[in-house]
Motif scaffolding. Structure first.
Motif, PDB file in Angstrom:
ATOM      1  N   ASP A 237      65.701  65.103  27.903  1.00  0.00           N
ATOM      2  CA  ASP A 237      66.874  64.606  28.626  1.00  0.00           C
ATOM      3  C   ASP A 237      66.893  65.211  30.034  1.00  0.00           C
TER       4      ASP A 237
ATOM      5  N   CYS B  50      63.212  65.528  20.223  1.00  0.00           N
ATOM      6  CA  CYS B  50      64.387  64.761  20.620  1.00  0.00           C
ATOM      7  C   CYS B  50      64.979  64.062  19.395  1.00  0.00           C
ATOM      8  N   PRO B  51      66.287  63.821  19.377  1.00  0.00           N
ATOM      9  CA  PRO B  51      66.890  63.155  18.222  1.00  0.00           C
ATOM     10  C   PRO B  51      66.438  61.700  18.111  1.00  0.00           C
TER      11      PRO B  51
ATOM     12  N   PRO C 225      68.109  58.349  17.768  1.00  0.00           N
ATOM     13  CA  PRO C 225      69.475  57.828  17.873  1.00  0.00           C
ATOM     14  C   PRO C 225      69.812  56.917  16.701  1.00  0.00           C
ATOM     15  N   ALA C 226      71.080  56.840  16.375  1.00  0.00           N
ATOM     16  CA  ALA C 226      71.538  55.912  15.343  1.00  0.00           C
ATOM     17  C   ALA C 226      71.127  54.492  15.724  1.00  0.00           C
TER      18      ALA C 226
ATOM     19  N   SER D 245      68.079  53.222  15.449  1.00  0.00           N
ATOM     20  CA  SER D 245      66.708  53.149  15.986  1.00  0.00           C
ATOM     21  C   SER D 245      65.656  52.933  14.906  1.00  0.00           C
TER      22      SER D 245
ATOM     23  N   ALA E 113      72.029  59.091  12.963  1.00  0.00           N
ATOM     24  CA  ALA E 113      71.102  59.766  13.875  1.00  0.00           C
ATOM     25  C   ALA E 113      70.383  60.872  13.114  1.00  0.00           C
TER      26      ALA E 113
ATOM     27  N   TYR F 160      58.935  57.118  16.338  1.00  0.00           N
ATOM     28  CA  TYR F 160      59.667  58.363  16.125  1.00  0.00           C
ATOM     29  C   TYR F 160      59.033  59.255  15.065  1.00  0.00           C
TER      30      TYR F 160
END
Length: 636
Positions: free
Chosen positions: A60, A289-290, A292-293, A295, A312, A343
Motif C-alpha cells: 500500500d 497483503c490481504p 479483499p472481500a 476477490s 477478507a 492470491y
C-alpha cells in the motif's frame, strides 16, 4: 480484482521478483522502508526495469507523497503506473527523496547520479533484501535459485497431524551443502515460529513433522501454512515434497504433493460434494497483503455465474471455505472453477464424510490462460502414435473402485474429444471406450470398475492401468493439456483417495515442443528417477508404476528399486521389469525384507530408477486394514 502481477510464463518459467518482495523476511523490511519514505514531502519514484507495478499491487503506497514516477525506456513514457503517468528519468524534477524500484541498484544509481538533487536521500529495494546467508547467489539477487520457495498446508490440531517429506536433490546437482529455512503461519497469518535445518548430504531426506514442531516451539493447536525456502538450491528452483495428513485413530490417512509455487488466476478440477459429503476449499494467502472481500469465487465449470466469497483474508492467512456455502445446489460429478486472482498457490481441498467424519485431501490444478487449440496435435499422430496420453492406476479390482472425472484445464477449452483405454498389467488393451466430444459444461464421471464388469473383463491379477487420450475420430480440438481427476474407493466405501494430473507424450525419441517432458534439461525425457517415501508406525507404502508409451518403446523396463537410509546410503537394490504399455502394483514390504527395512531405519525412502524409459508413478501409505492414501509421485 485479481492481482496484476506476473508469477509464471511458459517462455521464461517462474518469476522471482514477486517472491523476493513477498518473502516473509522481506515483508518486515518493506514496512520499515515505507515508514522511512513517509517523511518525504516530494518523493520521486524511479522504475528502471518495470517492477513498480508488482510492488504497487502487493504494498500500500497511499501514505507516500509521490511527486512523480520516472522510467528509463522511452516506450514507457506516459504509461500509467501506480495510478500516475510516467515521465522520463531525464525530466526528474525537484524532490526530497528518491525511491529506486530495483535490487542490485548500484549500477542504476550510477547512471542517474548527476540528476539527483544534492542531499536527496535515496532508497531502493536493496533496503529490503533478505540476509545474504539465505541466498545461493548473493551477487545476483533475483536469480531464481535464490528463491526456491514454496508453501505447504500445515496442521496440528485435534487428532490431525501433517508431515512434509522431501529429499535433498539440490546437493545432488551441485555437490554443495543445502539447508531449509521454514516459517510457520497460523490461520490469521501470524508467524508462529521460524527455524533453519541442514539438509544433510546429497539425496538424504528431510521430514518436517507438525507434532514435533508443535512440541519443539511449545505452540498451541494450529491450522495454517508452512513457508519453505531452500538455501543452496541447484538444478531447478522447484521445491517438491510429499505431504501426509494423519490422525491418531488411523481413520484419516491422506497425501498430496507440492503446492506449485506460482499463484495463478484460475484453478480447476475441484469436485462438487455428494449428498453425504462436505467439500472444503482451503484458501491460503500466499502474499503479505490481504485478500479483499469478493476477490475469490467459485463457479460451475462452463458457467458465467460466479459466487464470490464475501470475507477478507489477512496476509499469509488461511480459511476453510465450505463449497456448499457459495454453491448449495452443486453435486458430484459437477466440477468447479476457482477464481483465485493470483492470491494463492495451487490450493488443497478436503472432502469429509458427514456421517463418519472421515476425510481425504487433494489439490486443484492450475487452469492455463495462454493455451489455444493446437491443430498440429492431430497431425503429429502418424509420428507419435497415441500422442498425448494421461495414465492412471487401475487398482486391484477386488478391493477398489476406480472412477475418472475429465477436467478442463484451459480457459479456452470448449470441446474435448475423449477416449478411454484400459490395459491389463502386461500392457494388453482390454477395452476402449469413446465418449465423443464433451463440452466445457459436461461433467461426466466414468466408473472403470463398472465398465469392466459390464464387459465381463477381469484384469490379469486384478490390476492394470487406464489412459485418457484424444479421440480424433470424434473431434479435432486438442491443446495438449488434457487433465483428469482419479478417485479410488474401497469397495465397502470406508476409505477414499484421489489425485489429478495432466497428459504428456511418453517414451518417444522424437520431440514435439517440450514433449516428452524432461525433469531437467531439454526433451526428450526418457529416464526415471522417482522419490518414494516410506511409512512408519505400522504403515506400509504402496506404489503403482506405469510404463506408458505413445509409440512402441523398449519391450521391458530395466527398473531398480533402491532402498535408501535417511542419510542417502543404499541398503538394498531390487530389480523390476515392466512390459511396455503395462504396469505393476506393489508394496515396499513385498520387495524388501523386514531386516532390510529395519536397517534402513526412520526416514528411509526408495529411489525408483530406470535409465531406459520414463515411468509414471502413484504412491501412498496403507495399513493392515487397507486404509490408504494415493497421489502421483514426483521426480528429480
Amino acid at each position: 480484482m485479481p492481482l496484476k502481477i506476473e508469477t509464471f510464463n511458459n517462455t521464461n518459467g517462474g518469476q522471482s521478483f514477486f517472491k523476493a518482495i513477498g518473502h516473509p523476511l522481506a515483508v518486515e523490511k518493506a514496512q520499515k522502508l515505507l515508514q522511512q519514505m513517509q517523511h518525504c514531502q516530494r518523493l520521486a519514484i524511479y522504475d528502471p526495469v518495470g517492477y513498480l507495478g508488482t510492488f504497487y499491487e502487493l504494498y500500500d503506497l497511499r501514505s507516500l507523497k509521490i511527486s512523480g514516477i520516472y522510467v528509463q525506456r522511452y516506450e514507457d513514457l506516459g504509461r500509467e503506473i501506480a495510478g500516475q503517468k510516467a515521465h522520463l528519468i531525464t525530466d526528474l524534477s525537484d524532490c526530497d527523496g528518491l525511491f529506486v524500484v530495483s535490487f542490485d541498484s548500484a549500477a542504476k544509481l550510477g547512471h542517474i547520479r548527476h540528476l539527483i538533487p544534492k542531499g536527496c536521500p535515496v532508497y531502493s529495494l536493496d533496503d529490503m533484501r533478505i540476509p545474504d546467508h539465505l541466498l545461493t547467489y548473493p551477487q545476483r539477487y533475483l536469480d531464481p535459485l535464490n528463491f526456491a520457495t514454496n508453501f505447504a498446508f500445515f496442521r496440528d490440531e485435534g487428532n490431525l497431524h501433517t508431515r512434509l517429506v522431501t529429499a535433498n536433490y539440490w546437493s545432488g546437482y551441485s555437490g554443495r551443502p543445502a539447508s531449509l529455512w521454514c516459517c510457520l503461519f497460523d490461520a490469521c497469518g501470524k508467524r508462529l515460529a521460524d527455524w533453519t535445518q541442514e539438509l544433510g548430504k546429497a539425496y538424504s531426506t528431510v521430514t518436517v513433522d507438525s507434532e514435533e514442531i508443535r512440541k519443539r516451539f511449545q505452540l498451541p493447536a494450529f491450522c495454517g501454512q508452512l513457508f519453505v525456502h531452500v538455501v543452496g538450491a541447484a538444478g531447478h528452483d522447484i521445491v517438491k515434497y510429499a505431504l501426509d495428513t494423519l490422525s491418531d485413530d488411523g481413520e484419516t490417512l491422506s497425501c498430496t504433493h507440492d503446492a506449485n509455487a506460482w499463484p495463478a488466476d484460475f484453478y480447476a478440477g475441484l469436485p462438487a460434494p455428494r449428498e453425504d459429503e462436505q467439500v472444503i476449499l482451503w484458501v491460503q494467502n500466499s502474499h503479505s497483503c490481504p485478500i479483499p472481500a469478493g476477490s475469490v469465487g467459485l463457479n460451475v465449470m462452463g458457467s458465467p455465474d460466479i459466487a464470490w466469497w464475501t470475507e477478507a483474508l489477512p496476509g499469509f492467512g488461511s480459511r476453510a471455505l465450505d463449497v456448499s456455502r457459495l454453491l448449495p445446489k452443486v453435486r458430484w460429478p459437477q466440477q468447479l472453477e476457482i477464481q483465485a486472482g493470483k492470491y494463492f498457490v495451487r490450493p488443497r481441498y478436503e472432502i469429509l464424510k458427514k456421517a463418519s467424519g472421515k476425510r481425504h485431501i487433494a489439490h486443484a490444478n492450475v487452469e492455463r490462460t495462454d493455451l489455444k487449440p493446437d491443430p498440429q496435435i492431430k497431425k503429429i499422430s502418424s509420428h507419435f502414435g497415441k500422442g498425448f496420453i494421461l495414465p492412471a492406476p487401475l487398482l486391484p479390482t477386488q478391493k477398489w473402485r476406480t472412477i475418472i472425472l475429465p477436467t478442463p484445464m484451459a480457459t479456452t477449452q470448449t470441446k474435448l474429444p475423449l477416449a478411454l483405454e484400459i490395459y491389463d498389467r502386461h500392457g494388453k488393451k482390454m477395452l476402449r471406450e469413446s465418449f465423443g466430444v464433451l463440452s466445457r459444461t459436461d461433467s461426466q464421471s466414468i466408473d472403470v470398475t463398472d465398465l469392466l464388469q459390464k464387459s465381463d473383463i477381469s484384469p490379469d491379477n486384478h490390476f492394470g492401468h487406464v489412459e485418457l487420450m484424444y479421440d480424433f475420430d470424434a473431434g479435432e480440438e486438442a491443446d495438449g493439456w488434457l487433465h483428469g481427476l482419479f478417485r479410488y474407493e474401497l469397495r465397502d466405501g470406508s476409505h477414499t483417495a484421489e489425485s489429478s494430473f495432466g497428459s504428456h507424450i511418453f517414451n518417444t525419441v522424437t520431440t514435439y515442443k517440450n514433449q516428452p517432458l524432461s525433469y531437467r534439461g531439454t526433451p526428450p525425457g526418457l529416464s526415471t528417477r522417482l522419490f518414494l517415501r516410506l511409512g512408519s508406525k505400522g504403515l506400509d507404502t504402496h506404489c503403482h508404476l506405469i510404463y506408458p508409451a505413445s509409440k512402441a518403446w523398449i519391450p521391458l523396463s530395466a527398473t531398480s528399486l533402491q532402498l535408501m537410509t535417511a542419510e542417502g546410503e543404499n541398503v538394498a537394490t531390487k530389480p523390476l521389469q515392466i512390459r511396455c504399455g503395462g504396469s505393476h502394483y506393489w508394496r515396499a514390504s513385498e520387495f524388501f525384507s523386514p531386516q532390510e527395512l529395519m536397517k534402513a531405519g526412520d526416514g528411509a525412502y526408495i529411489v525408483i530408477r530406470d535409465e531406459t524409459c520414463r515411468l509414471f508413478g502413484y504412491h501412498g501409505l496403507i495399513d493392515s486394514s487397507d486404509r490408504f492414501s494415493l497421489d502421483h509421485m514426483f521426480g528429480f
